[in-house]
Design a protein around this motif. Sequence first.
Motif, PDB file in Angstrom:
ATOM      1  N   CYS A   3      -1.796  -4.016   8.515  1.00 12.61           N
ATOM      2  CA  CYS A   3      -2.757  -3.153   7.819  1.00 12.61           C
ATOM      3  C   CYS A   3      -2.162  -2.605   6.536  1.00 12.61           C
ATOM      4  CB  CYS A   3      -3.150  -1.951   8.692  1.00 12.61           C
ATOM      5  SG  CYS A   3      -4.168  -2.341  10.097  1.00 12.61           S
ATOM      6  N   ARG A   4      -3.040  -2.148   5.660  1.00  9.44           N
ATOM      7  CA  ARG A   4      -2.678  -1.436   4.428  1.00  9.44           C
ATOM      8  C   ARG A   4      -3.599  -0.248   4.301  1.00  9.44           C
ATOM      9  NH1 ARG A   4      -3.208  -4.926  -0.879  1.00  9.44           N
ATOM     10  NH2 ARG A   4      -4.936  -3.529  -0.938  1.00  9.44           N
ATOM     11  N   ILE A   5      -3.131   0.834   3.740  1.00 10.20           N
ATOM     12  CA  ILE A   5      -4.016   1.965   3.471  1.00 10.20           C
ATOM     13  C   ILE A   5      -4.880   1.588   2.278  1.00 10.20           C
ATOM     14  CG2 ILE A   5      -4.162   4.366   2.755  1.00 10.20           C
ATOM     15  CD1 ILE A   5      -1.553   4.845   4.284  1.00 10.20           C
ATOM     16  N   SER A   6      -6.196   1.580   2.476  1.00 13.30           N
ATOM     17  CA  SER A   6      -7.113   1.179   1.405  1.00 13.30           C
ATOM     18  C   SER A   6      -7.733   2.379   0.711  1.00 13.30           C
ATOM     19  CB  SER A   6      -8.213   0.277   1.956  1.00 13.30           C
ATOM     20  OG  SER A   6      -8.902   0.930   3.003  1.00 13.30           O
ATOM     21  N   GLU A   7      -7.965   3.442   1.470  1.00 13.80           N
ATOM     22  CA  GLU A   7      -8.528   4.646   0.868  1.00 13.80           C
ATOM     23  C   GLU A   7      -8.144   5.851   1.708  1.00 13.80           C
ATOM     24  OE1 GLU A   7     -12.721   3.763   0.740  1.00 13.80           O
ATOM     25  OE2 GLU A   7     -13.022   4.363   2.793  1.00 13.80           O
ATOM     26  N   LEU A   8      -8.101   6.980   1.050  1.00 11.25           N
ATOM     27  CA  LEU A   8      -7.892   8.260   1.702  1.00 11.25           C
ATOM     28  C   LEU A   8      -9.163   9.062   1.502  1.00 11.25           C
ATOM     29  CD1 LEU A   8      -4.314   8.997   0.326  1.00 11.25           C
ATOM     30  CD2 LEU A   8      -4.904   8.123   2.592  1.00 11.25           C
ATOM     31  N   PRO A  53      -4.243   2.976  -2.914  1.00 10.97           N
ATOM     32  CA  PRO A  53      -5.464   3.366  -2.218  1.00 10.97           C
ATOM     33  C   PRO A  53      -6.403   4.146  -3.132  1.00 10.97           C
ATOM     34  CG  PRO A  53      -3.613   4.683  -1.443  1.00 10.97           C
ATOM     35  CD  PRO A  53      -3.064   3.673  -2.403  1.00 10.97           C
TER      36      PRO A  53
END
Length: 133
Positions: A3-8, A53
Amino acid sequence: MACRISELVLDCAEPERLAAFWSEVLGYVELGREDDGSIEIGPPGAGFGGPQPTLVLSPGGAPRTGKLRLHIDVNATDRDQDAELERLLGLGARPVDIGQDGTETWHVLSDPEGNEFCLLRRRLAPLAPPGCE
C-alpha cells in the motif's frame, strides 16, 4: 510494497480556510470539491495517486478536543528552518506548547483550526515536477 498513502483526510470546521492555509504551506493546488463541501488539494501537475498524498479538508461535526492521534510533519525545501518558521507564522500558524523542553530540533505549530503539526529541521530536496524524473 502492498500500500501507499494516497490521501489524508482532515475533518474541519472551515474547509475553505484550511485548504487555503495548507495549499500555501505545501505548495498545493485545489484538485476538486465534493457536494458535501470537502476540498481536495494536492501537488500541481500530479494530483491523486502522485508521489505525495493529497489532502482532503472535509467539513466535520463537533470541534476536536484533546490531542490529535496523527499529525503532519513538514520540512522546508528552499530555505532554512528559521526562515520557514517565519513564513509559516505569517500564513497563520501558531506555536504550540505540548511540553517541549527547549532542546528539540523541531517546532510544534498549529494550523488555523488548532491541528498540531511539526516543522522539522532538515531541509528536503523538492520533488521534480511530473514527467521530469
